[in-house]
Design an enzyme around this catalytic site. Sequence first.
Site, short mmCIF file in Angstrom:
data_model
loop_
_atom_site.label_atom_id
_atom_site.label_comp_id
_atom_site.label_asym_id
_atom_site.label_seq_id
_atom_site.Cartn_x
_atom_site.Cartn_y
_atom_site.Cartn_z
N HIS A 88 0.83 -1.21 0.00
CA HIS A 88 0.00 0.00 0.00
C HIS A 88 0.86 1.25 0.00
CE1 HIS A 88 0.28 0.85 4.42
NE2 HIS A 88 0.22 -0.45 4.57
N ASP A 135 6.12 0.62 6.93
CA ASP A 135 4.68 0.44 6.71
C ASP A 135 4.14 1.55 5.81
OD1 ASP A 135 2.07 -0.46 6.91
OD2 ASP A 135 1.74 0.39 8.90
N GLU A 147 -4.96 1.87 2.38
CA GLU A 147 -5.06 0.70 3.24
C GLU A 147 -5.20 1.10 4.69
OE1 GLU A 147 -3.64 -2.42 5.99
OE2 GLU A 147 -2.75 -0.46 5.64
N GLU A 148 -4.50 2.15 5.11
CA GLU A 148 -4.43 2.49 6.52
C GLU A 148 -5.75 2.93 7.13
OE1 GLU A 148 -2.20 1.64 8.32
OE2 GLU A 148 -0.23 1.82 7.41
N ASP A 179 3.34 -6.38 3.40
CA ASP A 179 2.88 -5.32 4.30
C ASP A 179 3.18 -5.70 5.75
OD1 ASP A 179 1.71 -3.09 5.40
OD2 ASP A 179 -0.35 -3.80 5.17
N HIS A 222 3.25 2.59 12.75
CA HIS A 222 2.39 3.76 12.93
C HIS A 222 2.98 4.82 13.86
CE1 HIS A 222 -1.47 1.21 11.91
NE2 HIS A 222 -0.56 1.21 10.94
#
Length: 465
Positions: free
Chosen positions: A286, A298, A332-333, A360, A430
């Site tokens: 992503h 990520d 995606e997030e 991912d 994140h």
Amino acid sequence: MNKILYCCVISLLGSAFAKAQSPQYSKIDSTMLRSIYNYNLTESDSYEWLDYLSNNIGGRLSGSIQAERAVDYTENEIKKFADRTELQSVMVPKWSRGTPEFAYIQLNDLSTINVNICALGGSIPTRQEGLKAPVIEVKSLEELSSLGREQIEGKIVFYNRPMDPKKIQTFEAYGGCVDQRYSGAEEAGKYGAVAVIVRSMNLRLDDYPHTGFMSYGDLPVENFIPAAAISTNDAEKLSAYLALDKELKFYLKQDCTVWGDVESFNVIGEIKGTRYPDEYIIVGGHLDSWDLGDGSHDDGAGVVQSMQVLKTLKELNYKPQRTIMVVLFMNEENGLKGAREYAKQAELKNEKHIFALESDAGGFSPRGFSFDTTTKQMKVIESWKPLFKPYLIHFFELGGSGADVGPLKGANTVLAGLRPDSQRYFDFHHAANDTFDAVNKRELELGAATMTSLVYLFDKYGIEN
């Protein structure tokens, strides 16, 4: 039929059955995998691509200008080696963080202790002056429900269930507590809470708050409350102070904004198949990321590894039988809109996807793959393990793939996810420390080579129907 003739017939039938059940391998496959790994460890572009994505563009939150720049950059790079590229339009949510968040614990003597927080993606802001309220600590949504409105109304709910350190598979530990982040505000809002603070999804103790997507579900808009993550060190601190003083107060201020949907794009590139051009193999990650760091693990790593799969095959002059595509999914997030749009368009076009692989899980050393497929096909896949043994790839497990390839699930589609070593992944997930310097060049390249090798095998041998 005499005995000798009968035995010959049975032997021939057995040989034919074995061929039908499992592909035949030769030194060609081992040689091809060696070429793939050699190329990636000496001539790969993946690390340089990631450098640009991370350091020249930065965090690529869905709907942001950085996401737009990432679309342009990756499309232009893919054009250099793909037979065809496409930007697939998709409407995505837009949310922005605004000015940095601020929070502190206020004790009964009015002294304050600053703590590290960050707004959760999708959260509403606090009032401009912030908010201050008593805190109630819970370990689960079930515990929250058992307390009821009388004990929750007017308070800040502090969700403090840590990831389980006993889980060797760290994604299992993540799955065991992420519900408090995703649904915590929705559930607390039902009981009149004024805000929620969620312990960061992180196995280690540090000062980085970890953001992530949250949802208000079916909660009426007037019951929406601010939601923020607190670092693991400060979660421990807050819990300890609460044990001593149930009347302490917590102050937080955040300035985030929820906007309407905006147009963005999935980035697609392909190398056309020579024998079965209408059978598709896709590999992807992503393109969007959270905004605190630059999204190198990520999922910048997955993006550049997926791009490298196509470039590797092209540079090695491999002519695929099937059409091999790289798909860089948007959103995606905080919504999965890109993945759903890709699957929708594939269904409308009646495209036949036989294999879809996603990266991912960070740019760490690859350990293998997980597969969402039939037990029959899994036996064929497991027969390929000896080809990967020289590269220390040993994890071939049935169950699970990736969020972005999930919508492609069908009876005749094998889904898979690259599985790197996950022990350090949630240190960065994140958070503001998910940056380029956290990615090891060699580990990233090994992951790209491992993905390319699996794509090669699926292209050469197809799937068992």
